[in-house]
Scaffold this motif. Structure first.
Motif, PDB file in Angstrom:
ATOM      1  N   GLU A   1     -11.386 -16.805 -12.559  1.00  0.00           N
ATOM      2  CA  GLU A   1     -12.050 -16.895 -11.845  1.00  0.00           C
ATOM      3  C   GLU A   1     -11.891 -15.531 -11.403  1.00  0.00           C
ATOM      4  OE1 GLU A   1     -13.197 -19.618  -9.401  1.00  0.00           O
ATOM      5  OE2 GLU A   1     -13.602 -21.004 -10.851  1.00  0.00           O
ATOM      6  N   LEU A   2     -10.358 -14.843 -10.694  1.00  0.00           N
ATOM      7  CA  LEU A   2     -10.124 -13.909 -10.264  1.00  0.00           C
ATOM      8  C   LEU A   2     -10.018 -12.434 -10.869  1.00  0.00           C
ATOM      9  CD1 LEU A   2      -8.982 -12.145  -7.732  1.00  0.00           C
ATOM     10  CD2 LEU A   2      -6.587 -12.464  -8.608  1.00  0.00           C
ATOM     11  N   GLY A   3      -9.780 -12.802 -12.024  1.00  0.00           N
ATOM     12  CA  GLY A   3     -10.589 -11.599 -13.610  1.00  0.00           C
ATOM     13  C   GLY A   3     -12.189 -11.394 -13.650  1.00  0.00           C
ATOM     14  N   ASP A   4     -12.208 -12.300 -13.740  1.00  0.00           N
ATOM     15  CA  ASP A   4     -14.137 -12.677 -13.882  1.00  0.00           C
ATOM     16  C   ASP A   4     -14.536 -11.684 -12.643  1.00  0.00           C
ATOM     17  OD1 ASP A   4     -13.847 -13.141 -16.148  1.00  0.00           O
ATOM     18  OD2 ASP A   4     -14.588 -15.621 -15.848  1.00  0.00           O
ATOM     19  N   ARG A   5     -14.288 -12.060 -11.110  1.00  0.00           N
ATOM     20  CA  ARG A   5     -14.636 -11.785  -9.900  1.00  0.00           C
ATOM     21  C   ARG A   5     -14.587  -9.917 -10.476  1.00  0.00           C
ATOM     22  NH1 ARG A   5     -12.498 -14.549  -5.655  1.00  0.00           N
ATOM     23  NH2 ARG A   5     -13.142 -12.990  -3.971  1.00  0.00           N
ATOM     24  N   PHE A   6     -13.266  -9.652 -10.764  1.00  0.00           N
ATOM     25  CA  PHE A   6     -12.626  -8.202 -10.930  1.00  0.00           C
ATOM     26  C   PHE A   6     -14.053  -7.345 -11.549  1.00  0.00           C
ATOM     27  CE2 PHE A   6     -10.582  -4.417 -12.183  1.00  0.00           C
ATOM     28  CZ  PHE A   6     -10.707  -3.772 -10.879  1.00  0.00           C
ATOM     29  N   MET A   7     -13.690  -8.215 -13.153  1.00  0.00           N
ATOM     30  CA  MET A   7     -14.440  -7.271 -14.381  1.00  0.00           C
ATOM     31  C   MET A   7     -16.090  -7.386 -13.473  1.00  0.00           C
ATOM     32  SD  MET A   7     -13.388  -8.743 -17.481  1.00  0.00           S
ATOM     33  CE  MET A   7     -13.755 -10.703 -17.683  1.00  0.00           C
TER      34      MET A   7
ATOM     35  N   ASP B   1     -17.691   1.456 -14.312  1.00  0.00           N
ATOM     36  CA  ASP B   1     -16.231   1.167 -15.403  1.00  0.00           C
ATOM     37  C   ASP B   1     -16.247   0.240 -16.662  1.00  0.00           C
ATOM     38  OD1 ASP B   1     -14.903   3.191 -13.807  1.00  0.00           O
ATOM     39  OD2 ASP B   1     -14.273   1.320 -12.745  1.00  0.00           O
ATOM     40  N   GLU B   2     -15.669   0.476 -17.772  1.00  0.00           N
ATOM     41  CA  GLU B   2     -15.682  -0.338 -19.002  1.00  0.00           C
ATOM     42  C   GLU B   2     -14.500  -0.862 -18.873  1.00  0.00           C
ATOM     43  OE1 GLU B   2     -15.377   0.322 -24.030  1.00  0.00           O
ATOM     44  OE2 GLU B   2     -16.413   1.709 -22.450  1.00  0.00           O
ATOM     45  N   ILE B   3     -14.409  -2.384 -18.739  1.00  0.00           N
ATOM     46  CA  ILE B   3     -13.603  -3.538 -18.560  1.00  0.00           C
ATOM     47  C   ILE B   3     -14.032  -4.615 -19.361  1.00  0.00           C
ATOM     48  CG2 ILE B   3     -14.042  -4.475 -16.628  1.00  0.00           C
ATOM     49  CD1 ILE B   3     -11.800  -4.909 -15.465  1.00  0.00           C
ATOM     50  N   GLY B   4     -12.635  -5.083 -20.376  1.00  0.00           N
ATOM     51  CA  GLY B   4     -12.990  -6.786 -21.351  1.00  0.00           C
ATOM     52  C   GLY B   4     -11.509  -7.063 -20.983  1.00  0.00           C
ATOM     53  N   ARG B   5     -11.154  -8.398 -21.539  1.00  0.00           N
ATOM     54  CA  ARG B   5     -10.032  -9.725 -21.508  1.00  0.00           C
ATOM     55  C   ARG B   5      -9.741  -9.412 -22.477  1.00  0.00           C
ATOM     56  NH1 ARG B   5     -11.293 -15.453 -20.174  1.00  0.00           N
ATOM     57  NH2 ARG B   5      -9.609 -16.109 -20.895  1.00  0.00           N
ATOM     58  N   VAL B   6      -7.930  -9.767 -22.624  1.00  0.00           N
ATOM     59  CA  VAL B   6      -7.374  -9.016 -23.922  1.00  0.00           C
ATOM     60  C   VAL B   6      -6.862 -10.593 -24.209  1.00  0.00           C
ATOM     61  CG1 VAL B   6      -5.437  -8.190 -24.365  1.00  0.00           C
ATOM     62  CG2 VAL B   6      -7.000  -6.664 -22.846  1.00  0.00           C
ATOM     63  N   GLU B   7      -7.367 -10.796 -25.241  1.00  0.00           N
ATOM     64  CA  GLU B   7      -6.976 -12.619 -26.284  1.00  0.00           C
ATOM     65  C   GLU B   7      -4.903 -12.161 -25.960  1.00  0.00           C
ATOM     66  OE1 GLU B   7      -9.011 -15.275 -29.790  1.00  0.00           O
ATOM     67  OE2 GLU B   7      -9.070 -13.626 -29.614  1.00  0.00           O
ATOM     68  N   GLN B   8      -5.826 -13.352 -25.602  1.00  0.00           N
ATOM     69  CA  GLN B   8      -3.847 -14.137 -25.279  1.00  0.00           C
ATOM     70  C   GLN B   8      -3.410 -14.975 -26.607  1.00  0.00           C
ATOM     71  OE1 GLN B   8      -2.066 -12.528 -22.645  1.00  0.00           O
ATOM     72  NE2 GLN B   8      -4.217 -11.463 -21.923  1.00  0.00           N
TER      73      GLN B   8
ATOM     74  N   LEU C   1      -2.930  -4.506 -10.272  1.00  0.00           N
ATOM     75  CA  LEU C   1      -3.653  -5.445  -9.351  1.00  0.00           C
ATOM     76  C   LEU C   1      -4.195  -6.062  -8.774  1.00  0.00           C
ATOM     77  CD1 LEU C   1       1.035  -5.325  -8.940  1.00  0.00           C
ATOM     78  CD2 LEU C   1      -0.230  -6.060 -11.501  1.00  0.00           C
ATOM     79  N   VAL C   2      -5.101  -6.783  -9.332  1.00  0.00           N
ATOM     80  CA  VAL C   2      -5.822  -6.983  -8.280  1.00  0.00           C
ATOM     81  C   VAL C   2      -5.294  -8.854  -7.236  1.00  0.00           C
ATOM     82  CG1 VAL C   2      -8.254  -8.259  -8.870  1.00  0.00           C
ATOM     83  CG2 VAL C   2      -7.750  -7.146 -10.254  1.00  0.00           C
ATOM     84  N   CYS C   3      -5.682  -8.979  -6.049  1.00  0.00           N
ATOM     85  CA  CYS C   3      -5.068  -9.668  -5.110  1.00  0.00           C
ATOM     86  C   CYS C   3      -6.780 -10.108  -4.976  1.00  0.00           C
ATOM     87  CB  CYS C   3      -4.331  -9.241  -4.163  1.00  0.00           C
ATOM     88  SG  CYS C   3      -2.874  -8.836  -4.862  1.00  0.00           S
ATOM     89  N   LYS C   4      -6.099 -11.662  -4.566  1.00  0.00           N
ATOM     90  CA  LYS C   4      -7.346 -12.473  -4.091  1.00  0.00           C
ATOM     91  C   LYS C   4      -8.244 -12.499  -2.288  1.00  0.00           C
ATOM     92  CE  LYS C   4      -4.951 -17.386  -3.314  1.00  0.00           C
ATOM     93  NZ  LYS C   4      -4.269 -18.474  -3.442  1.00  0.00           N
ATOM     94  N   SER C   5      -6.715 -11.988  -1.689  1.00  0.00           N
ATOM     95  CA  SER C   5      -6.846 -11.696   0.022  1.00  0.00           C
ATOM     96  C   SER C   5      -6.297  -9.881   0.682  1.00  0.00           C
ATOM     97  CB  SER C   5      -6.173 -12.419   0.722  1.00  0.00           C
ATOM     98  OG  SER C   5      -4.890 -13.124   0.407  1.00  0.00           O
ATOM     99  N   GLU C   6      -6.504  -9.757   1.130  1.00  0.00           N
ATOM    100  CA  GLU C   6      -5.856  -8.251   1.192  1.00  0.00           C
ATOM    101  C   GLU C   6      -4.161  -8.890   2.211  1.00  0.00           C
ATOM    102  OE1 GLU C   6      -6.312  -4.678   5.190  1.00  0.00           O
ATOM    103  OE2 GLU C   6      -7.983  -6.207   4.439  1.00  0.00           O
TER     104      GLU C   6
END
Length: 541
Positions: free
Chosen positions: A409-415, A423-430, A490-495
């Protein structure tokens, strides 16, 4: 010290009372973006009725506003936007619609109370009936005129964006207009529909003393017209904005916030380089500082003016139906809320019927069209009860290295945030290998979200939902990017979590010991030639 003996039942009762006490939480007000009791007009999509629409443009909106103001002493808001058509039996993807929202303060000279009673509800219902009647009488018979709720939340996804607002310079009143060609809004809609631009235009007319206060905004909602930070400001000032509808209103003495003369206060450069990249600088001119202003006070004034030019605060006001305008702009002689003679209302609005063969909202990566939900009210029937299509989400194979739901969810919010800024951004299939969570493709080596020039075509993005307590994982993510010769976000959920991650990257060890540096990922590193391996505290150390 006195003691008190309590029975077992009393203790159990006190314990249960404490355990069942609800937690205090004051949430956000969610209704501000929903226009309740909206009178919505939709052109016919059925071919039989569509062919009966003789004129695609007209002055019906101006006529309706004039009639409503005569009957109801209240601000009238008109929102114009492309509405997707979710019907498979017609060859139309979207149509241009107009929605009227009325906020009555007085009806027949009587004030409406803040706390709505049954009596006031009946009065408001009468207002709605009158509004529907006046608007339906003004529009062509083939239009579908309904009542319902218009939700603007879908366009708010991704945060504030640049918004163009008409501005009157040097005076609060637009006077001496004279006779001019009143096709400004028609040409505006021509350009927007031709380009299939997803947009919302807002007009608010506030009657007062025989004149009308006017607020007019246009939000172009594809990522092509997002201006962020100093780079966006430099591009806007030097290249201009294609969606600046203030240019059309020069004939009656108006401009827009995009054209506020800010270069008197800033040194602005924006250059296209030979390699295709852009270079920009925005610095404050200290020569314009007033005699008794400190540098800090001067900088704060200029920062406010920059926000006004970019128009991001006006996007929030558009969502909330506010006519607010920054005092800092008026201090420089620019008025975003100004008087007009009632007869001049036709300059600022136009009924415009347009049928899209391609839904323009497909060109907006994250924002979606406002949602209108019609409902039957007394004798007013529902006519466009189209089913609203839900968002199509591709089902992806979940891999154990994908992380928790919170991590995803944090990754989706940043995307969502990054796409809204171009910006062009997408998930990488693991697949179990050492792969980043997401990849961002730069815009000529520029990250729009961070306003940062880099030397990577692709940048790794790593949402760190729980890793602030797992330094080894964070350092592994950074090492993976360095090994691939890439930058990493690096995307964090809070300051506070971001501060902790920054400390880990600044000094990549757990502590100093008598044997050397204790790392997060292994044993202590011994001294080399009597020196310990640490990150430099400053350039001079």
């Amino acid at each position: 010290m006195s003691q008190q003996t309590l029975s077992t039942g009393t203790v159990e009762q006190l314990f249960n009372r404490h355990e069942t006490r609800p937690e205090l939480w004051i949430g956000e007000l969610q209704s501000g973006r929903v226009r309740q009791d909206t009178v919505h007009t939709t052109p016919p999509v059925d071919p039989v009725y569509r062919d009966k629409l003789v004129h695609e443009t007209g002055d019906e909106i101006a006529e309706a506003i004039t009639k409503l103001i005569e009957k109801i002493d209240a601000p009238i808001e008109v929102l114009t936007y492309p509405r997707p058509v979710s019907r498979t039996d017609v060859d139309t993807a979207a149509v241009l619609c107009h929605a009227f929202h009325i906020s009555p303060h007085f009806v027949d000279g009587r004030a409406i109370q803040a706390d709505v009673t049954d009596f006031d509800e009946r009065v408001l219902q009468n207002v709605l009936d009158v509004a529907h009647e006046k608007i339906a009488d003004s529009f062509p018979d083939v239009y579908n005129v309904e009542v319902g709720d218009l939700d603007l939340d879908p366009i708010a996804t991704g945060g504030p964006t640049a918004t163009c607002r008409l501005v009157n310079e040097d005076a609060e009143e637009l006077a001496g207009v004279g006779k001019v060609n009143a096709e400004m809004m028609e040409q505006t809609y021509d350009a927007l529909t031709h380009a299939r631009e997803p947009f919302v235009h807002q007009l608010i007319a506030e009657p007062d003393g025989g004149k009308n206060y006017i607020t007019s905004r246009l939000a172009a909602l594809s990522s092509n017209h997002t201006y962020q930070g100093d780079r966006g400001l430099a591009r806007l000032v030097k290249e201009g904005a294609s969606e600046d509808f203030g240019r059309l209103f020069k004939s009656i003495g108006l401009t827009s916030n995009y054209n506020i003369d800010i270069e008197d206060y800033l040194h602005i450069k924006y250059d296209q380089q030979v390699n295709g990249q852009t270079a920009h600088t925005v610095t404050i001119r200290d020569a314009m500082r007033k005699r008794y202003d400190t540098k800090y006070q001067h900088r704060r004034k200029i920062e406010k003016l920059k926000k006004i030019v970019l128009g991001h605060p006006d996007f929030r006001r558009l969502l909330n139906g506010s006519t607010g305008w920054k005092q800092a702009a008026e201090d420089h002689g620019y008025y975003g809320r100004f008087w007009i003679p009632p007869a001049a209302i036709s300059y600022f609005t136009k009924r415009y019927a347009h049928y899209y063969d391609i839904d323009p909202w497909t060109y907006s990566p994250v924002r979606e069209a406002p949602e209108f939900t019609p409902r039957s009210v007394r004798d007013i029937d529902v006519k466009t009860d189209w089913e609203t299509p839900g968002p199509t989400v591709d089902a992806e194979q979940r891999h154990q290295t994908d992380g928790t739901d919170g991590h995803l969810e944090l990754g989706d919010r940043f995307m969502t945030f990054a796409r809204a800024r171009g910006d062009e951004i997408g998930r990488v299939e693991q697949d179990g290998d050492s792969l980043p969570d997401q990849e961002l493709t730069t815009d000529e080596d520029y990250i729009n979200t961070l306003e940062k020039q880099v030397d990577s075509d692709v940048v790794n993005v790593e949402p760190e939902y729980e890793n602030k307590t797992k330094p080894a994982n964070i350092l592994t993510n950074v090492e993976r990017a360095i090994a691939a010769d890439r930058h990493v976000i690096l995307v964090c959920k809070s300051e506070s979590a971001a501060d902790r991650v920054y400390e880990m990257l600044y000094a990549t060890y757990k502590r100093l010991t008598e044997h050397g540096v204790k790392t997060y990922q292994g044993d202590a590193i011994p001294e080399i030639d009597g020196k310990m391996l640490v990150t430099a505290e400053s350039e001079s150390t």
